[in-house]
Design a protein around this motif. Structure first.
Motif, PDB file in Angstrom:
ATOM      1  N   LEU A 302     105.131 -16.528  50.864  1.00 29.14           N
ATOM      2  CA  LEU A 302     106.198 -15.277  51.829  1.00 29.14           C
ATOM      3  C   LEU A 302     104.844 -13.513  52.138  1.00 29.14           C
ATOM      4  O   LEU A 302     104.193 -13.715  51.167  1.00 29.14           O
ATOM      5  N   PRO A 303     105.259 -12.809  52.720  1.00 24.93           N
ATOM      6  CA  PRO A 303     105.031 -11.513  52.734  1.00 24.93           C
ATOM      7  C   PRO A 303     105.004 -10.789  51.229  1.00 24.93           C
ATOM      8  O   PRO A 303     105.919 -11.164  50.893  1.00 24.93           O
ATOM      9  N   HIS A 304     103.166 -10.766  51.276  1.00 22.86           N
ATOM     10  CA  HIS A 304     103.294  -9.826  50.299  1.00 22.86           C
ATOM     11  C   HIS A 304     101.852  -8.832  50.594  1.00 22.86           C
ATOM     12  O   HIS A 304     101.139  -8.834  51.417  1.00 22.86           O
ATOM     13  N   THR A 305     101.435  -7.370  49.810  1.00 21.42           N
ATOM     14  CA  THR A 305     100.572  -7.032  49.852  1.00 21.42           C
ATOM     15  C   THR A 305      99.635  -7.267  48.151  1.00 21.42           C
ATOM     16  O   THR A 305     100.595  -7.354  47.378  1.00 21.42           O
ATOM     17  N   THR A 306      98.550  -6.673  48.206  1.00 16.01           N
ATOM     18  CA  THR A 306      97.574  -6.649  47.278  1.00 16.01           C
ATOM     19  C   THR A 306      96.946  -5.411  47.367  1.00 16.01           C
ATOM     20  O   THR A 306      96.180  -4.618  48.373  1.00 16.01           O
ATOM     21  N   PRO A 307      96.403  -4.724  46.275  1.00 14.07           N
ATOM     22  CA  PRO A 307      96.214  -3.215  46.185  1.00 14.07           C
ATOM     23  C   PRO A 307      94.391  -3.988  46.444  1.00 14.07           C
ATOM     24  O   PRO A 307      93.658  -4.587  46.099  1.00 14.07           O
ATOM     25  N   LYS A 308      93.915  -2.849  47.242  1.00 10.94           N
ATOM     26  CA  LYS A 308      92.660  -2.694  46.635  1.00 10.94           C
ATOM     27  C   LYS A 308      91.878  -1.283  47.084  1.00 10.94           C
ATOM     28  O   LYS A 308      92.181  -0.516  47.660  1.00 10.94           O
ATOM     29  N   TRP A 309      90.452  -1.537  46.702  1.00 10.01           N
ATOM     30  CA  TRP A 309      89.597  -0.435  46.899  1.00 10.01           C
ATOM     31  C   TRP A 309      88.948   0.522  47.911  1.00 10.01           C
ATOM     32  O   TRP A 309      88.165  -0.341  48.851  1.00 10.01           O
ATOM     33  N   ASN A 310      89.297   0.779  49.288  1.00  6.04           N
ATOM     34  CA  ASN A 310      89.305   2.270  50.134  1.00  6.04           C
ATOM     35  C   ASN A 310      88.374   3.267  49.981  1.00  6.04           C
ATOM     36  O   ASN A 310      88.357   2.891  51.083  1.00  6.04           O
ATOM     37  N   GLY A 311      87.727   2.651  48.656  1.00  6.86           N
ATOM     38  CA  GLY A 311      86.619   3.968  48.758  1.00  6.86           C
ATOM     39  C   GLY A 311      86.715   5.289  48.101  1.00  6.86           C
ATOM     40  O   GLY A 311      87.428   5.554  48.111  1.00  6.86           O
ATOM     41  N   GLY A 312      86.195   5.995  48.750  1.00  7.11           N
ATOM     42  CA  GLY A 312      86.745   7.801  48.068  1.00  7.11           C
ATOM     43  C   GLY A 312      86.627   8.787  49.586  1.00  7.11           C
ATOM     44  O   GLY A 312      86.018   9.372  50.643  1.00  7.11           O
TER      45      GLY A 312
END
Length: 582
Positions: A302-312
Motif C-alpha cells: 500500500l502507498p507509504h513513505t519512509t524517512p531518509k537523510w537529505n544532507g544538511g
C-alpha cells in the motif's frame, strides 16, 4: 437566459435552475484574482505552512486530509452561488443563477445563502476526509515502520565486540551542570544562551555549545545572534568556556524572515528540519548546521513513505546558506568532525526495529513478540534521552541506542546499536543469550555504592551514558548536587558484571576509559575489594577498600598517581600483574 426544469413528485420537488452566462466570466475572473493574491501571500510566508505542505506531499494521511481539503475548497470557491426559491403552487424548487432582472439586495441574499450552504458542504466533506485519513494512516504507519526496520537491518553490520571509546573525550560534565555553570559565568543584557547541544571543538574535544541569541520580543525582531559559546564537557576540574562572536544575518532566536530556520526552509523546502541546529566554530568563525530529513514513497503493498537523510544546511554568519547533499556535507572542510546525520532520524530508525520480525509479530494479543526489541526506557532523573552521543577512538562521534527485549518488566539490554554521526552507517552488538544491565539498574547500583550520601535530598545520579572499554560496555554516570552547580564524581557501572567504580579525577577517568586501570581486580566480587574516591587527597586518585564476608570495611588503602598496586586474592599465592595509577 438558459432555464432547466426538472419535475418530480412531492418527495422530489421540481427544480428549476435559471442562469445567465453574462456575469459568470466576471465572477470567475474575480475569484481567480483573489485566489492568486492568497497564493502569493502564502508563497511569501511559505515557511509558516511548511509542515502542512510537507505532510501533504509525503504522508498518505496528509495527502488525503490536506490534499482533499484543498481540492474541495477550490471546487467550492469557483462554483457560482445560487439562490433557492420555493413555488408553493408548483411545489418546486427554483435555483436561480445570476438573474439579470434581480435586485442587488436579492443578489446579496443569494450569495449569503449560497455561502452558508457551501460551508455546510465543506464541513461535511472535511469530516469524511478526516475519517479516511485515519483509516489510511493506520496501515500506512505500520508499513512505514516495517519498511524502515528492513532498511535499517539491511544496512547494519553486527560487531563481535564493542568499539573502544575515545578516552580523551569522556562526557564528564552533564548538560544540567553545564547549563547552570555556563549561564552563571556570562552576562548579556539583550541576549541569552539558547538550548545546549553537543559539538566538536577545534582541538577535537567535545563541548556543550550554545547560540548567543536575542532575548525579548523587541530584540528578537531587531537584534541578531551574536555568535556561539562552547563549554568543554570533558573536564570536571576546570570549566573551559570559549565565545566566538559574530553577528549572524540569519540566526537562532531571530523571528520570522530574519531567523536561520526560516531561511533554510526557503532554500530547501522539500526537507524537514526536526533537529536542533549544531553550533560550532571553524578557524575561529562560528557556524550553524541544520541536518535535513527527507522522505521517499513506496507504492506496494500500500502507498507509504519512509524517512531518509537529505544532507544538511550550513549557515554562515554573513547570511550565506549552503544546502549540501550527504556526500557534500561529509566532504566539507568546515563540517569535518561534526554531527551531520539527523539524530531524530536515528531515533525513528531505532524505534522501528520492533517491526523487524513483521507487523503481526508486534501486535498486542495476537502477536508472538519473537525477537522483538524496543528502545530501553530511562528512569526519572536520568536527564538525557536516547540516542546517546559519545566519541569513539579516532574522534568518530557516534549515536548509541540501548535496546531491551519487549516486555513491561524487562529492563536488561538485548542489543546496543551505534550510528556513525557523520555517515549514518549502523553497527550493532547483540548479547545473544546474555542480558546486560540497563541504565535504570545501573543508576541504582551507583546509588548503592555510597549509602552515606543523601540521595535526592542533597545529591543525584544523572545522565547515564554508555561507554566501551576494552570490549566491555559500561554505564558512565555522574553525581551532582541537586542544584547542579558542580560534578562531585563520576561512577562507572559494568553492564555485564555489575561492578562499579567511582572516580573524581579527570586523569583517573581517562586512564580508566583507556583501560590502564583494571577494575576487575578492584571489586568486592573478585577479591574482596571496592573503590572509593578521594576528593580531598592531594595526590590520591582513589582508595582500595578491603572488606570481609559481611561487607564491612576492614582496611582503606590510598592509591596515588604513579603508584604500583598489586592485589592478591586470599589463599592465592599468585599475584596479579602490577597496575600503575596515573
Amino acid at each position: 437566459m438558459a432555464e432547466i426544469d426538472i419535475s418530480g413528485d412531492d418527495d422530489d420537488p421540481d427544480v428549476n435552475v435559471s442562469a445567465s452566462g453574462s456575469r459568470l466570466p466576471s465572477f470567475l475572473g474575480t475569484r481567480l484574482v483573489i485566489l492568486a493574491i492568497v497564493v502569493g501571500v502564502l508563497y511569501l510566508v511559505r515557511p509558516l505552512i511548511h509542515g502542512i505542505v510537507y505532510a501533504t506531499l509525503y504522508t498518505p494521511s496528509g495527502l488525503v486530509l490536506f490534499g482533499g481539503t484543498a481540492v474541495t475548497a477550490l471546487v467550492l470557491w469557483f462554483l457560482p452561488p445560487w439562490r433557492l426559491e420555493r413555488d408553493e403552487k408548483r411545489r418546486s424548487m427554483v435555483s436561480v443563477l445570476f438573474e439579470d432582472d434581480e435586485s442587488p439586495a436579492g443578489d446579496v441574499l443569494a450569495s449569503s445563502g449560497s455561502a452558508m450552504r457551501k460551508l455546510r458542504i465543506f464541513g461535511g466533506i472535511v469530516t469524511v476526509l478526516f475519517v479516511l485519513s485515519v483509516l489510511v494512516g493506520i496501515p500506512a504507519g505500520a508499513l512505514e515502520q516495517r519498511t524502515l526496520a528492513q532498511q535499517t537491518m539491511a544496512d547494519a553490520t553486527e560487531l563481535d565486540e564493542f568499539p573502544q571509546a575515545n578516552a580523551n573525550n569522556p562526557r564528564v560534565v552533564p548538560r544540567e551542570v553545564s547549563d547552570v555553570t555556563t549561564r552563571g559565568s556570562v552576562s548579556y543584557r539583550t541576549h541569552r544562551l539558547g538550548a545546549s547541544d553537543i559539538a566538536r571543538q577545534e582541538d577535537g574535544s567535545l563541548a556543550w555549545s550554545y547560540p548567543i541569541e536575542p532575548d525579548g520580543a523587541r530584540n528578537k525582531l531587531l537584534e541578531n545572534q551574536r555568535g556561539v559559546l562552547v563549554a568543554n564537557m570533558t573536564s570536571m576540574d576546570e570549566q573551559q568556556i570559549t565565545v566566538y562572536e559574530a553577528d549572524f544575518t540569519h540566526g537562532e532566536g531571530m523571528w520570522l524572515h530574519r531567523s536561520a530556520r526560516w531561511n533554510v526552509k526557503l532554500g530547501g523546502y522539500l526537507s524537514k528540519y526536526n533537529d536542533e541546529a549544531v553550533e560550532f566554530s571553524h578557524d575561529g568563525q562560528p557556524y550553524l548546521y541544520y541536518p535535513k530529513t527527507g522522505h521517499e514513497w513506496h507504492l506496494l503493498p500500500l502507498p507509504h513513505t519512509t524517512p531518509k537523510w537529505n544532507g544538511g544546511a550550513l549557515v554562515h554568519p554573513d547570511g550565506t546558506i549552503e544546502h549540501l547533499t550527504p556526500e557534500q556535507a561529509q566532504e566539507n572542510e568546515i563540517l569535518d568532525g561534526q554531527r551531520l546525520y539527523p539524530m531524530t532520524l536515528t531515533r525513528s530508525e531505532m524505534g522501528s526495529l520492533g517491526y523487524r520480525e513483521g507487523i503481526i509479530n508486534q501486535l498486542p494479543v495476537v502477536g508472538a513478540h519473537e525477537g522483538q526489541i524496543e528502545v530501553a526506557a530511562l528512569p526519572e532523573g536520568a536527564n538525557n534521552e536516547q540516542p546517546f552521543v559519545i566519541d569513539l577512538e579516532g574522534e568518530r562521534m557516534s549515536y548509541v541506542t540501548a535496546m531491551e527485549p519487549y516486555g513491561e518488566d524487562t529492563r536488561g539490554l538485548d542489543e546496543v546499536w551505534l550510528a556513525d554521526a557523520e555517515t549514518g552507517e549502523y553497527t550493532f552488538f547483540g548479547t545473544d543469550e546474555e542480558t546486560l544491565t540497563g541504565p535504570e539498574r545501573a543508576m541504582g547500583i551507583a546509588r548503592n555504592e555510597d549509602s552515606q550520601t543523601g540521595w535526592g535530598d542533597n545529591f543525584v545520579v544523572t545522565e547515564p551514558v554508555p561507554v566501551t572499554v576494552d570490549g566491555d560496555l559500561w554505564w558512565h554516570i555522574k553525581v551532582a548536587p541537586t542544584d547542579y552547580t558542580d560534578v562531585t564524581r563520576n561512577v562507572f557501572v559494568n553492564a555485564d558484571a555489575n561492578n562499579a567504580i567511582e572516580l573524581s579525577d579527570d586523569t583517573a577517568i581517562r586512564e580508566f576509559i583507556r583501560g590502564d586501570i583494571d577494575e576487575d581486580e578492584l571489586t568486592a566480587g573478585e577479591n574482596g575489594t571496592d573503590v572509593q574516591p578521594a576528593p580531598d587527597g592531594e595526590d590520591v586518585l582513589y582508595y582500595v577498600l578491603i572488606t570481609n564476608d559481611n561487607g564491612e570495611v576492614v582496611d582503606r588503602i590510598p592509591v596515588k598517581a604513579g603508584q604500583d598496586t598489586q592485589i592478591v586474592a586470599p589463599g592465592d599465592e599468585r599475584a596479579t600483574d602490577n597496575e600503575t595509577a596515573n
